[in-house]
Design a protein around this motif. Sequence first.
Motif, mmCIF file in Angstrom:
data_model
loop_
_atom_site.group_PDB
_atom_site.id
_atom_site.type_symbol
_atom_site.label_atom_id
_atom_site.label_comp_id
_atom_site.label_asym_id
_atom_site.label_seq_id
_atom_site.Cartn_x
_atom_site.Cartn_y
_atom_site.Cartn_z
ATOM 1 N N CYS A 9 -13.094 21.445 44.455
ATOM 2 C CA CYS A 9 -13.927 22.638 44.676
ATOM 3 C C CYS A 9 -13.506 23.343 45.968
ATOM 4 O O CYS A 9 -13.440 22.708 47.022
ATOM 5 C CB CYS A 9 -15.399 22.222 44.773
ATOM 6 S SG CYS A 9 -16.475 23.583 45.256
ATOM 7 N N ASN A 12 -17.232 23.265 48.224
ATOM 8 C CA ASN A 12 -17.479 21.834 48.475
ATOM 9 C C ASN A 12 -18.528 21.529 49.542
ATOM 10 O O ASN A 12 -18.457 20.486 50.190
ATOM 11 C CB ASN A 12 -16.143 21.150 48.846
ATOM 12 C CG ASN A 12 -16.092 19.734 48.305
ATOM 13 O OD1 ASN A 12 -17.012 19.299 47.596
ATOM 14 N ND2 ASN A 12 -15.057 18.998 48.643
ATOM 15 N N CYS A 14 -22.143 22.292 49.066
ATOM 16 C CA CYS A 14 -23.535 22.253 48.589
ATOM 17 C C CYS A 14 -24.130 20.863 48.841
ATOM 18 O O CYS A 14 -23.540 19.849 48.439
ATOM 19 C CB CYS A 14 -23.600 22.604 47.110
ATOM 20 S SG CYS A 14 -22.862 24.196 46.733
ATOM 21 N N CYS A 17 -24.695 18.309 45.885
ATOM 22 C CA CYS A 17 -23.590 18.064 44.943
ATOM 23 C C CYS A 17 -22.705 16.915 45.407
ATOM 24 O O CYS A 17 -22.106 16.994 46.480
ATOM 25 C CB CYS A 17 -22.769 19.342 44.804
ATOM 26 S SG CYS A 17 -21.272 19.107 43.822
HETATM 27 S S1 SF4 Z 1 -22.175 22.686 43.359
HETATM 28 FE FE1 SF4 Z 1 -21.224 23.575 45.182
HETATM 29 S S2 SF4 Z 1 -19.973 21.939 46.060
HETATM 30 FE FE2 SF4 Z 1 -20.484 21.317 43.951
HETATM 31 S S3 SF4 Z 1 -18.791 22.005 42.729
HETATM 32 FE FE3 SF4 Z 1 -20.291 23.661 42.680
HETATM 33 S S4 SF4 Z 1 -19.754 25.048 44.382
HETATM 34 FE FE4 SF4 Z 1 -18.666 23.095 44.675
#
Ligand code: SF4
Length: 361
Positions: A9, A12, A14, A17
Amino acid sequence: MLIRATVNCPWNRCKFCPTYKGEKFQLRSVEEIKQDIGIAKVIQDKIKELSWKSGYGGKVKEIASRVLNGPPNEAFRNVALWLYAGGESIFLQDANSLIMRTNQLAEVIRFLWETFPDIKRITSYARSKTATKKKPDELTELHDAGLSRLHIGLESGYDPLLQYMDKGVTAAEHITGGRRVVESGISLSEYVILGLGGEEMWREHATQTARVLNEIDPDFIRVRTLAINNKMPLYNEVENGNFILATDERILEEEKLLIEHLECRSNYVSDHITNLLQEIEGKLPQDKEKMLASIDRFQALPPEERTNFRIGRRVGMYSQLDDLNDLRKHQAVEQIIHKLSHGSNQVDEETIHALMEGFIT
Ligand code: SF4
């Protein structure tokens, strides 16, 4: 079939996540991606050839299932699984393929259609922020190349929550990015995380998410419920008391508020194991009352039945409210509750959240 157009990602950050944490983002060249597609094609041809030789007349399901018993490598497994499931859809990984240069992504998409002319759709993940950076005619170019659907993680439409979760996008950007995708003709699926507002922001999370979705009017709204594990930064926030996880009952109140405020024409899909009531599904606006009735039905249950259902769902024994009428399952869940609560029949929230951890990777 999964084709890796980019790796990991590019954002990367969040907090909720766990998927790519600690992994570095990489773009891939069109040549590399085409090579992978070429390998998938060779494997598909081999499986088809085997089908003819084995008397299945080119039908691949039987041979694909045999390959799945002992695939020689991951590529074989990927293609065999895809063929076993019907071979209709190709998904471009990882988290945000839209970040590729538009002409390069379009080239990959065209190459996929040339290589696999019998497929029905090509889909991918994207970030709203990236969609806002594409010009409308770039998204039209991708649509014309054959990009069928984009899946975007909206998560919430409430700005303070998006900021707290470090989503890297505002509600206004969600609307701009989402509208651009819809207007290009690419089908749009927006993901919402139920429970993301915790105990503090659940009301605003519900109403502001509905507001943003109403503006976008995506083809699909897909909900999944927040579950926590120690690979995500939010875990520490929960541990140190900065974020208070909402209970299932609160999350249903939140979902009710969300649905009540939805005025779009989307398909509402609840296809994730983390959702307490997976039966809350339908086409808006006509199915709204039916969807709300499922929540009312749960809320009208006596407390011990609600607990029985929650635990039955969280241990994977129930899939819908009607399962409460299955005496054998109901008794099995009662025994589990007895065990988990050490005889008190009161299962604490931490235990339920720990059960949910098993649903995410
Ligand atoms: S939720 Fe956020 S950190 Fe996770 S893959 Fe999606 S954009 Fe990337």
